[in-house]
Design a protein around this motif. Structure first.
Motif, PDB file in Angstrom:
ATOM      1  N   SER A   9       0.839  -1.196   0.000  1.00  0.00           N
ATOM      2  CA  SER A   9       0.000   0.000   0.000  1.00  0.00           C
ATOM      3  C   SER A   9       0.875   1.247   0.000  1.00  0.00           C
ATOM      4  CB  SER A   9      -0.911   0.009   1.231  1.00  0.00           C
ATOM      5  OG  SER A   9      -1.590   1.250   1.340  1.00  0.00           O
ATOM      6  N   GLY A  10       0.546   2.166  -0.891  1.00  0.00           N
ATOM      7  CA  GLY A  10       1.314   3.410  -0.936  1.00  0.00           C
ATOM      8  C   GLY A  10       0.690   4.521  -0.128  1.00  0.00           C
ATOM      9  N   THR A  11      -0.515   4.280   0.365  1.00  0.00           N
ATOM     10  CA  THR A  11      -1.240   5.334   1.072  1.00  0.00           C
ATOM     11  C   THR A  11      -1.461   5.038   2.555  1.00  0.00           C
ATOM     12  OG1 THR A  11      -3.349   4.333   0.378  1.00  0.00           O
ATOM     13  CG2 THR A  11      -2.430   6.074  -1.019  1.00  0.00           C
ATOM     14  N   ASP A  12      -1.407   3.777   2.945  1.00  0.00           N
ATOM     15  CA  ASP A  12      -1.596   3.420   4.347  1.00  0.00           C
ATOM     16  C   ASP A  12      -0.271   3.601   5.083  1.00  0.00           C
ATOM     17  OD1 ASP A  12      -2.149   2.387   6.829  1.00  0.00           O
ATOM     18  OD2 ASP A  12      -2.921   0.458   6.111  1.00  0.00           O
ATOM     19  N   MET A  13      -0.181   4.669   5.840  1.00  0.00           N
ATOM     20  CA  MET A  13       1.089   5.002   6.498  1.00  0.00           C
ATOM     21  C   MET A  13       1.384   4.093   7.687  1.00  0.00           C
ATOM     22  SD  MET A  13       1.948   7.139   4.356  1.00  0.00           S
ATOM     23  CE  MET A  13       3.531   7.617   5.051  1.00  0.00           C
ATOM     24  N   LYS A  14       0.445   3.219   8.028  1.00  0.00           N
ATOM     25  CA  LYS A  14       0.712   2.248   9.092  1.00  0.00           C
ATOM     26  C   LYS A  14       1.561   1.082   8.596  1.00  0.00           C
ATOM     27  CE  LYS A  14      -3.536   3.200  11.680  1.00  0.00           C
ATOM     28  NZ  LYS A  14      -4.818   2.619  12.187  1.00  0.00           N
ATOM     29  N   VAL A  15       1.621   0.906   7.275  1.00  0.00           N
ATOM     30  CA  VAL A  15       2.438  -0.172   6.708  1.00  0.00           C
ATOM     31  C   VAL A  15       3.902   0.243   6.792  1.00  0.00           C
ATOM     32  CG1 VAL A  15       2.976  -1.500   4.630  1.00  0.00           C
ATOM     33  CG2 VAL A  15       0.596  -0.891   5.145  1.00  0.00           C
ATOM     34  N   PRO A  16       4.744  -0.554   7.452  1.00  0.00           N
ATOM     35  CA  PRO A  16       6.160  -0.187   7.603  1.00  0.00           C
ATOM     36  C   PRO A  16       6.893  -0.222   6.264  1.00  0.00           C
ATOM     37  CG  PRO A  16       5.500  -1.885   9.192  1.00  0.00           C
ATOM     38  CD  PRO A  16       4.411  -1.786   8.179  1.00  0.00           C
ATOM     39  N   ASN A  17       7.757   0.746   6.052  1.00  0.00           N
ATOM     40  CA  ASN A  17       8.528   0.775   4.814  1.00  0.00           C
ATOM     41  C   ASN A  17       9.429  -0.445   4.677  1.00  0.00           C
ATOM     42  OD1 ASN A  17       7.476   3.136   3.754  1.00  0.00           O
ATOM     43  ND2 ASN A  17       9.029   4.441   4.698  1.00  0.00           N
ATOM     44  N   GLY A  18       9.924  -0.953   5.797  1.00  0.00           N
ATOM     45  CA  GLY A  18      10.775  -2.134   5.737  1.00  0.00           C
ATOM     46  C   GLY A  18      10.066  -3.310   5.080  1.00  0.00           C
ATOM     47  N   LEU A  19       8.782  -3.455   5.356  1.00  0.00           N
ATOM     48  CA  LEU A  19       8.002  -4.522   4.738  1.00  0.00           C
ATOM     49  C   LEU A  19       7.836  -4.244   3.249  1.00  0.00           C
ATOM     50  CD1 LEU A  19       6.218  -7.016   4.767  1.00  0.00           C
ATOM     51  CD2 LEU A  19       4.319  -5.590   5.590  1.00  0.00           C
ATOM     52  N   ARG A  20       7.508  -3.022   2.891  1.00  0.00           N
ATOM     53  CA  ARG A  20       7.373  -2.668   1.474  1.00  0.00           C
ATOM     54  C   ARG A  20       8.657  -2.987   0.714  1.00  0.00           C
ATOM     55  NH1 ARG A  20       4.966   2.369   3.669  1.00  0.00           N
ATOM     56  NH2 ARG A  20       2.741   2.422   3.190  1.00  0.00           N
ATOM     57  N   PHE A  21       9.791  -2.545   1.258  1.00  0.00           N
ATOM     58  CA  PHE A  21      11.063  -2.725   0.566  1.00  0.00           C
ATOM     59  C   PHE A  21      11.396  -4.208   0.382  1.00  0.00           C
ATOM     60  CE2 PHE A  21      12.430   1.558   2.529  1.00  0.00           C
ATOM     61  CZ  PHE A  21      11.820   2.248   1.481  1.00  0.00           C
ATOM     62  N   HIS A  22      11.118  -5.007   1.409  1.00  0.00           N
ATOM     63  CA  HIS A  22      11.443  -6.429   1.300  1.00  0.00           C
ATOM     64  C   HIS A  22      10.578  -7.115   0.245  1.00  0.00           C
ATOM     65  CE1 HIS A  22      12.892 -10.362   2.268  1.00  0.00           C
ATOM     66  NE2 HIS A  22      11.686 -10.790   2.606  1.00  0.00           N
ATOM     67  N   VAL A  23       9.291  -6.805   0.229  1.00  0.00           N
ATOM     68  CA  VAL A  23       8.410  -7.416  -0.771  1.00  0.00           C
ATOM     69  C   VAL A  23       8.856  -7.006  -2.173  1.00  0.00           C
ATOM     70  CG1 VAL A  23       6.044  -7.515  -1.643  1.00  0.00           C
ATOM     71  CG2 VAL A  23       6.469  -7.598   0.815  1.00  0.00           C
ATOM     72  N   LEU A  24       9.209  -5.748  -2.356  1.00  0.00           N
ATOM     73  CA  LEU A  24       9.711  -5.298  -3.655  1.00  0.00           C
ATOM     74  C   LEU A  24      10.999  -6.017  -4.029  1.00  0.00           C
ATOM     75  CD1 LEU A  24       9.075  -1.452  -3.325  1.00  0.00           C
ATOM     76  CD2 LEU A  24       7.852  -3.026  -4.835  1.00  0.00           C
ATOM     77  N   ASP A  25      11.861  -6.251  -3.059  1.00  0.00           N
ATOM     78  CA  ASP A  25      13.138  -6.918  -3.313  1.00  0.00           C
ATOM     79  C   ASP A  25      12.955  -8.343  -3.821  1.00  0.00           C
ATOM     80  OD1 ASP A  25      14.689  -4.749  -2.644  1.00  0.00           O
ATOM     81  OD2 ASP A  25      15.101  -5.413  -0.594  1.00  0.00           O
ATOM     82  N   VAL A  26      11.941  -9.043  -3.305  1.00  0.00           N
ATOM     83  CA  VAL A  26      11.794 -10.466  -3.640  1.00  0.00           C
ATOM     84  C   VAL A  26      10.751 -10.723  -4.728  1.00  0.00           C
ATOM     85  CG1 VAL A  26      12.475 -11.071  -1.295  1.00  0.00           C
ATOM     86  CG2 VAL A  26      10.034 -10.986  -1.860  1.00  0.00           C
ATOM     87  N   TRP A  27       9.997  -9.698  -5.121  1.00  0.00           N
ATOM     88  CA  TRP A  27       8.855  -9.888  -6.021  1.00  0.00           C
ATOM     89  C   TRP A  27       9.257 -10.549  -7.346  1.00  0.00           C
ATOM     90  CZ3 TRP A  27       3.867  -9.226  -4.586  1.00  0.00           C
ATOM     91  CH2 TRP A  27       2.889  -9.187  -5.580  1.00  0.00           C
ATOM     92  N   VAL A  28      10.216  -9.956  -8.036  1.00  0.00           N
ATOM     93  CA  VAL A  28      10.626 -10.482  -9.341  1.00  0.00           C
ATOM     94  C   VAL A  28      11.435 -11.762  -9.171  1.00  0.00           C
ATOM     95  CG1 VAL A  28      11.849  -9.979 -11.494  1.00  0.00           C
ATOM     96  CG2 VAL A  28      10.533  -8.182 -10.365  1.00  0.00           C
ATOM     97  N   ASP A  29      12.232 -11.840  -8.106  1.00  0.00           N
ATOM     98  CA  ASP A  29      12.994 -13.071  -7.841  1.00  0.00           C
ATOM     99  C   ASP A  29      12.072 -14.282  -7.775  1.00  0.00           C
ATOM    100  OD1 ASP A  29      15.301 -11.586  -7.676  1.00  0.00           O
ATOM    101  OD2 ASP A  29      15.439 -11.659  -5.487  1.00  0.00           O
ATOM    102  N   GLU A  30      11.014 -14.164  -6.979  1.00  0.00           N
ATOM    103  CA  GLU A  30      10.123 -15.310  -6.771  1.00  0.00           C
ATOM    104  C   GLU A  30       9.232 -15.552  -7.988  1.00  0.00           C
ATOM    105  OE1 GLU A  30      10.787 -17.288  -4.317  1.00  0.00           O
ATOM    106  OE2 GLU A  30      12.337 -15.813  -3.892  1.00  0.00           O
ATOM    107  N   LEU A  31       8.927 -14.508  -8.725  1.00  0.00           N
ATOM    108  CA  LEU A  31       8.191 -14.699  -9.969  1.00  0.00           C
ATOM    109  C   LEU A  31       9.042 -15.494 -10.959  1.00  0.00           C
ATOM    110  CD1 LEU A  31       5.631 -14.109 -11.569  1.00  0.00           C
ATOM    111  CD2 LEU A  31       6.648 -11.930 -12.275  1.00  0.00           C
ATOM    112  N   GLU A  32      10.323 -15.171 -11.022  1.00  0.00           N
ATOM    113  CA  GLU A  32      11.228 -15.900 -11.913  1.00  0.00           C
ATOM    114  C   GLU A  32      11.354 -17.359 -11.498  1.00  0.00           C
ATOM    115  OE1 GLU A  32      15.562 -15.059 -13.866  1.00  0.00           O
ATOM    116  OE2 GLU A  32      15.463 -15.041 -11.680  1.00  0.00           O
ATOM    117  N   ARG A  33      11.391 -17.623 -10.209  1.00  0.00           N
ATOM    118  CA  ARG A  33      11.480 -19.003  -9.732  1.00  0.00           C
ATOM    119  C   ARG A  33      10.272 -19.824 -10.168  1.00  0.00           C
ATOM    120  NH1 ARG A  33      11.915 -19.493  -3.619  1.00  0.00           N
ATOM    121  NH2 ARG A  33      11.948 -21.699  -4.197  1.00  0.00           N
TER     122      ARG A  33
END
Length: 246
Positions: free
Chosen positions: A148-172
């Motif tokens: 979520s880009g608008t819910d400020m309760k979502v920690p950025n650390g979680l956003r960054f990690h999901v972005l980091d692994v998104w394409v990796d796991e799609l490729e797998r």
């Protein structure tokens, strides 16, 4: 159905300090889930809180990895109507509990999230990515929680990690190579929509930038048949070269 879940002892036992008790509770849970086609969102959230603390209580990296893999196999044991609600409860729980995770426990949750991104893609791909409604709904689930880009309760650390692994796991899941998405670029665009949405709507510049970097991944360009500017220049130079004339 809700009463069955509330009266089942395995939810409490999932967070037991005794590994044998936790393991038995997880086995009972798997059996319970196989027999259900519907569970309320409230009960799924209670269940995921138990699963969250099941991993919390697990020490030793190898055991933690095995438990995360076991937890990530749960969607494959679910009846179809329950899969997306179960994944929604997972992401809601992770976003809610993230700030409680201590530094020494963070690695095992990062691994769990990676496993769940992979398991989610596996689930969506099992029929050849034909269920576009499920793909769209999953994109909304992640886009309303971890990405979520608008819910400020979502920690950025979680956003960054999901972005980091998104394409990796799609490729797998889909494999390597330029042709793996041939004829399915519309599906690839659906899969990447929550990242696209974050890049457009994220309130924080650093979050938008991280999403844009994910979208600029070379593997995505290859899957879409796109070329870098450097490659295009090289191709152009090769075409212009006519050799040495006599």
């Amino acid at each position: 159905m809700a009463a069955d879940l509330q009266s089942s002892p395995f939810i409490k036992h999932l967070a037991s300090s005794d590994k044998k008790t936790r393991d038995q509770a997880l086995t009972s849970l798997r059996t319970f889930l196989r027999g259900r086609s519907e569970i309320s969102e409230l009960d799924l959230l209670k269940l995921w809180k138990g699963l969250f603390y099941c991993l919390w209580m697990q020490d030793k990296p190898l055991h933690q990895q095995r438990l995360s893999q076991s937890l990530a196999s749960l969607p494959s044991a679910l009846q179809s109507p329950l899969i997306l609600p179960f994944l929604r409860a997972f992401w809601i729980t992770i976003a809610r509990e993230w700030s409680q995770i201590e530094a020494l426990r963070l690695d095992k949750y990062l691994y769990l999230i990676r496993q769940y991104v992979h398991a989610s893609f596996q689930t969506l791909a099992k029929d050849g990515w034909k269920d576009t409604l499920a793909i769209e709904e999953y994109g909304r689930i992640v886009g309303d929680t971890a990405l979520s880009g608008t819910d400020m309760k979502v920690p950025n650390g979680l956003r960054f990690h999901v972005l980091d692994v998104w394409v990796d796991e799609l490729e797998r899941v889909v494999g390597e190579g330029e042709g793996v998405w041939e004829g399915k670029l519309d599906i690839l665009n659906l899969v990447m929509e929550p990242v696209e949405r974050l890049a457009r709507e994220g309130k924080l510049k650093v979050v938008r930038q991280a999403a844009k970097e994910c979208l600029e991944d070379e593997r995505l360009k290859a899957w879409r048949g796109e070329k870098d500017e450097d490659e295009e220049m090289e191709d152009g130079e090769e075409e212009e070269w006519g050799g040495i004339e006599d």
